[in-house]
Structures are given as structure tokens and as C-alpha cells.
Design a protein around this motif. Structure first.
Motif, mmCIF file in Angstrom:
data_model
loop_
_atom_site.group_PDB
_atom_site.id
_atom_site.type_symbol
_atom_site.label_atom_id
_atom_site.label_comp_id
_atom_site.label_asym_id
_atom_site.label_seq_id
_atom_site.Cartn_x
_atom_site.Cartn_y
_atom_site.Cartn_z
ATOM 1 N N PHE A 3 -2.098 28.173 -43.305
ATOM 2 C CA PHE A 3 -2.030 27.511 -42.167
ATOM 3 C C PHE A 3 -1.592 27.035 -41.101
ATOM 4 O O PHE A 3 -0.257 28.104 -40.573
ATOM 5 C CB PHE A 3 -0.768 26.376 -42.994
ATOM 6 N N THR A 4 -1.600 26.262 -39.820
ATOM 7 C CA THR A 4 -1.182 26.534 -38.341
ATOM 8 C C THR A 4 0.089 25.963 -38.064
ATOM 9 O O THR A 4 0.350 25.363 -38.956
ATOM 10 C CB THR A 4 -2.723 25.469 -37.152
ATOM 11 N N PRO A 5 0.830 26.808 -37.226
ATOM 12 C CA PRO A 5 2.129 26.993 -36.980
ATOM 13 C C PRO A 5 2.452 25.281 -36.981
ATOM 14 O O PRO A 5 3.302 24.816 -37.688
ATOM 15 C CB PRO A 5 2.779 27.285 -35.985
ATOM 16 N N ASP A 6 1.575 23.875 -36.726
ATOM 17 C CA ASP A 6 2.557 23.316 -36.529
ATOM 18 C C ASP A 6 1.620 22.082 -37.729
ATOM 19 O O ASP A 6 3.265 20.991 -38.639
ATOM 20 C CB ASP A 6 1.223 21.968 -35.645
ATOM 21 N N THR A 7 1.331 22.638 -38.872
ATOM 22 C CA THR A 7 0.995 21.877 -39.617
ATOM 23 C C THR A 7 2.335 22.757 -40.456
ATOM 24 O O THR A 7 2.991 21.876 -41.377
ATOM 25 C CB THR A 7 -0.381 22.457 -41.092
ATOM 26 N N VAL A 8 2.392 23.511 -40.102
ATOM 27 C CA VAL A 8 3.626 24.478 -41.192
ATOM 28 C C VAL A 8 4.846 23.440 -41.004
ATOM 29 O O VAL A 8 5.652 23.016 -41.849
ATOM 30 C CB VAL A 8 4.201 26.008 -41.321
ATOM 31 N N GLU A 9 5.034 22.988 -39.609
ATOM 32 C CA GLU A 9 6.286 22.668 -39.564
ATOM 33 C C GLU A 9 6.520 20.993 -39.646
ATOM 34 O O GLU A 9 7.541 20.628 -40.042
ATOM 35 C CB GLU A 9 6.093 22.546 -37.409
ATOM 36 N N ILE A 100 -1.860 18.987 -32.745
ATOM 37 C CA ILE A 100 -2.807 17.614 -32.444
ATOM 38 C C ILE A 100 -1.957 17.006 -32.960
ATOM 39 O O ILE A 100 -0.626 16.798 -33.677
ATOM 40 C CB ILE A 100 -3.347 17.876 -33.810
ATOM 41 N N HIS A 101 -1.984 16.131 -31.858
ATOM 42 C CA HIS A 101 -0.660 14.469 -32.473
ATOM 43 C C HIS A 101 -1.839 13.699 -32.579
ATOM 44 O O HIS A 101 -3.308 13.641 -31.801
ATOM 45 C CB HIS A 101 -0.140 13.921 -31.433
ATOM 46 N N ALA A 102 -1.961 12.561 -33.834
ATOM 47 C CA ALA A 102 -2.820 11.456 -33.754
ATOM 48 C C ALA A 102 -2.072 10.114 -33.617
ATOM 49 O O ALA A 102 -2.519 9.106 -33.634
ATOM 50 C CB ALA A 102 -2.573 11.226 -35.420
ATOM 51 N N VAL A 103 -0.572 10.110 -33.140
ATOM 52 C CA VAL A 103 0.026 8.987 -32.504
ATOM 53 C C VAL A 103 0.635 9.133 -31.559
ATOM 54 O O VAL A 103 1.252 9.769 -31.422
ATOM 55 C CB VAL A 103 0.161 8.102 -33.826
ATOM 56 N N PRO A 108 7.357 4.635 -33.169
ATOM 57 C CA PRO A 108 8.648 4.379 -33.753
ATOM 58 C C PRO A 108 8.925 5.728 -34.946
ATOM 59 O O PRO A 108 7.540 6.048 -35.421
ATOM 60 C CB PRO A 108 8.684 3.091 -35.023
ATOM 61 N N MET A 109 9.500 6.589 -35.479
ATOM 62 C CA MET A 109 10.292 7.673 -36.032
ATOM 63 C C MET A 109 9.391 7.724 -37.349
ATOM 64 O O MET A 109 7.958 8.641 -37.923
ATOM 65 C CB MET A 109 11.259 8.032 -35.640
ATOM 66 N N HIS A 110 9.497 6.665 -37.970
ATOM 67 C CA HIS A 110 9.207 6.804 -38.990
ATOM 68 C C HIS A 110 7.346 7.030 -39.238
ATOM 69 O O HIS A 110 6.542 7.035 -40.379
ATOM 70 C CB HIS A 110 9.467 5.711 -39.953
ATOM 71 N N GLU A 111 6.636 5.733 -38.246
ATOM 72 C CA GLU A 111 5.627 5.500 -37.990
ATOM 73 C C GLU A 111 4.534 7.788 -37.994
ATOM 74 O O GLU A 111 3.536 7.785 -38.515
ATOM 75 C CB GLU A 111 5.137 5.305 -37.347
ATOM 76 N N ARG A 112 5.653 8.185 -36.857
ATOM 77 C CA ARG A 112 5.356 9.746 -36.398
ATOM 78 C C ARG A 112 5.193 10.057 -37.760
ATOM 79 O O ARG A 112 4.233 11.342 -37.980
ATOM 80 C CB ARG A 112 6.037 9.650 -35.531
ATOM 81 N N ILE A 113 6.190 10.291 -38.644
ATOM 82 C CA ILE A 113 5.981 10.971 -39.529
ATOM 83 C C ILE A 113 5.141 10.758 -41.014
ATOM 84 O O ILE A 113 5.184 11.848 -41.433
ATOM 85 C CB ILE A 113 7.650 10.606 -40.371
ATOM 86 N N LEU A 114 5.417 9.494 -40.672
ATOM 87 C CA LEU A 114 3.997 9.172 -41.603
ATOM 88 C C LEU A 114 2.850 10.263 -41.148
ATOM 89 O O LEU A 114 2.254 10.389 -42.194
ATOM 90 C CB LEU A 114 3.608 7.467 -41.388
ATOM 91 N N VAL A 115 2.487 9.370 -40.467
ATOM 92 C CA VAL A 115 1.136 10.142 -39.234
ATOM 93 C C VAL A 115 1.093 11.908 -39.440
ATOM 94 O O VAL A 115 0.209 12.527 -39.869
ATOM 95 C CB VAL A 115 -0.077 9.665 -38.189
ATOM 96 N N GLU A 116 1.992 12.567 -39.117
ATOM 97 C CA GLU A 116 2.345 13.885 -38.790
ATOM 98 C C GLU A 116 2.439 14.471 -40.128
ATOM 99 O O GLU A 116 1.370 15.385 -41.219
ATOM 100 C CB GLU A 116 3.321 14.427 -38.551
ATOM 101 N N THR A 117 2.723 13.780 -41.935
ATOM 102 C CA THR A 117 2.372 14.341 -42.725
ATOM 103 C C THR A 117 1.313 13.761 -43.041
ATOM 104 O O THR A 117 0.373 14.922 -43.531
ATOM 105 C CB THR A 117 3.538 13.768 -43.490
ATOM 106 N N ALA A 118 1.029 12.717 -42.896
ATOM 107 C CA ALA A 118 -0.723 12.904 -42.986
ATOM 108 C C ALA A 118 -1.432 14.033 -42.624
ATOM 109 O O ALA A 118 -2.489 14.460 -43.221
ATOM 110 C CB ALA A 118 -1.176 11.651 -42.993
ATOM 111 N N MET A 119 -1.478 13.828 -41.601
ATOM 112 C CA MET A 119 -2.382 14.893 -40.455
ATOM 113 C C MET A 119 -2.206 16.647 -41.205
ATOM 114 O O MET A 119 -3.283 17.279 -41.346
ATOM 115 C CB MET A 119 -1.711 15.297 -39.502
#
Ligand SMILES: [Zn+2]
Ligand SMILES: [Zn+2]
Length: 178
Positions: A3-9, A100-103, A108-119
């Protein structure tokens, strides 16, 4: 590279966060949240005490997503992305090349976490690499294991679990039939 580095992270952060809910809970105070935030290089403002409860509350959802079968994961991913009005944008910041950032960072942190994980899970599903996420092979441990090794050899969520199982196997050999 799987996977790409941002996905791994993002996968690593999501697994760490989901696993923090396993007993004993290791995300109980603001200090825990801040070290998670700093340790995983989240962007945006540092969370405050008010965000702790919200971050804790998304952990079951992260766990469900990270351990889902492929088709079930798709439903959860699409649900998160549409509910959070995610708009994928390529961004470059700090030492990180285009990713990629999708939000936006002010969510709020929990929304960013949800979206980052989904991406990140979008990539896992598209690459058909769901097997990279497993439940820990140690007895009495439901920790999630992210296995990015070339030969897919990682079985335990932590070195603690690995050592405990090695000791148990050793004892079993000694007490077993000669
Ligand atoms: Zn970024
Ligand atoms: Zn474990």
C-alpha cells in the motif's frame, strides 16, 4: 510495497486505536489521546478532553470495519464516506508528498479518523488484500494484527502476545508425551 505510505499510516493508526479498546483499555485519559495523536502524525488541531469520548466511541466501528469480510467492508466504507461528506483531495504538507485527505483538518478528530480509515480501506478492498488484517492468534486476545510483511508471517498483535504464546508452546512441549 503493498500500500502507499499514507494508507499504511492510516491503517496502523486505526488498528492501534481499535486495539486500545481491548482490556485493559489504554485510551482512558487525554494523555493517552495526545500520545496517539502525536505518535501517528495526525494533522489538524490537537484534540482536547471533549474529544476523548467521541474518539473512544468510534473504536467499535473501526474494529468492525478492519475485521469485516470484503463485501461487508464495502458497505461500511461507503456509509462512512457519504455520512461524513468526504471529498478526496490531493494534498502535500510537512515532509509528505502528494496524498489524499478527504475531510478538512478542522473537523473533529473522530470524524477525521473515521474518514481516514475508510479511505485506507478503499485501497485494501481494491487491492483485494483483506487478509492483511487478522485477529491476533494468541489465546484470549482479540487484538487486530496488521500484517504488511512480504511473506505474511505476522500472527500476533504485539510482542507481548508473541512471547506469551512462545512460552505456552514451550511449556506444552515440556509437559507433553515424551
Ligand atoms: Zn496528510
Ligand atoms: Zn494479541
Amino acid at each position: 510495497m503493498v500500500f502507499t505510505p499514507d494508507t499504511v499510516e492510516a491503517l496502523g493508526a486505526a488498528v492501534a486505536l481499535a486495539n486500545s479498546a481491548e482490556p485493559p483499555d489504554t485510551l482512558t485519559g487525554l494523555d493517552d489521546l495526545l500520545s496517539l495523536f502525536d505518535g501517528w502524525g495526525y494533522t489538524g488541531s490537537r484534540p482536547d478532553a471533549a474529544e476523548l469520548a467521541a474518539v473512544r466511541s468510534v473504536r467499535p466501528r473501526l474494529r468492525a470495519l478492519l475485521t469485516a469480510e470484503r463485501d461487508a467492508a464495502v458497505v461500511l466504507i461507503n456509509e462512512i464516506l457519504s455520512e461524513q461528506s468526504a471529498v478526496p483531495q490531493l494534498v502535500r504538507h510537512d515532509h509528505l508528498d502528494w496524498h489524499i485527505h478527504a475531510v478538512s483538518d478542522d473537523r473533529p478528530m473522530h470524524e477525521r479518523i473515521l474518514v481516514e480509515t475508510a479511505m485506507a480501506m478503499v485501497d485494501v478492498v481494491r487491492a483485494d488484500e483483506m487478509g492483511r488484517l487478522q485477529v491476533c492468534a494468541a489465546q484470549d486476545c482479540d487484538g487486530i494484527v496488521l500484517d504488511l510483511s512480504r511473506n505474511r508471517s505476522r500472527r500476533f498483535c504485539s510482542t507481548t502476545c508473541g512471547n506469551r504464546e512462545a512460552q505456552a508452546a514451550f511449556r506444552a512441549r515440556r509437559s507433553g508425551p515424551a
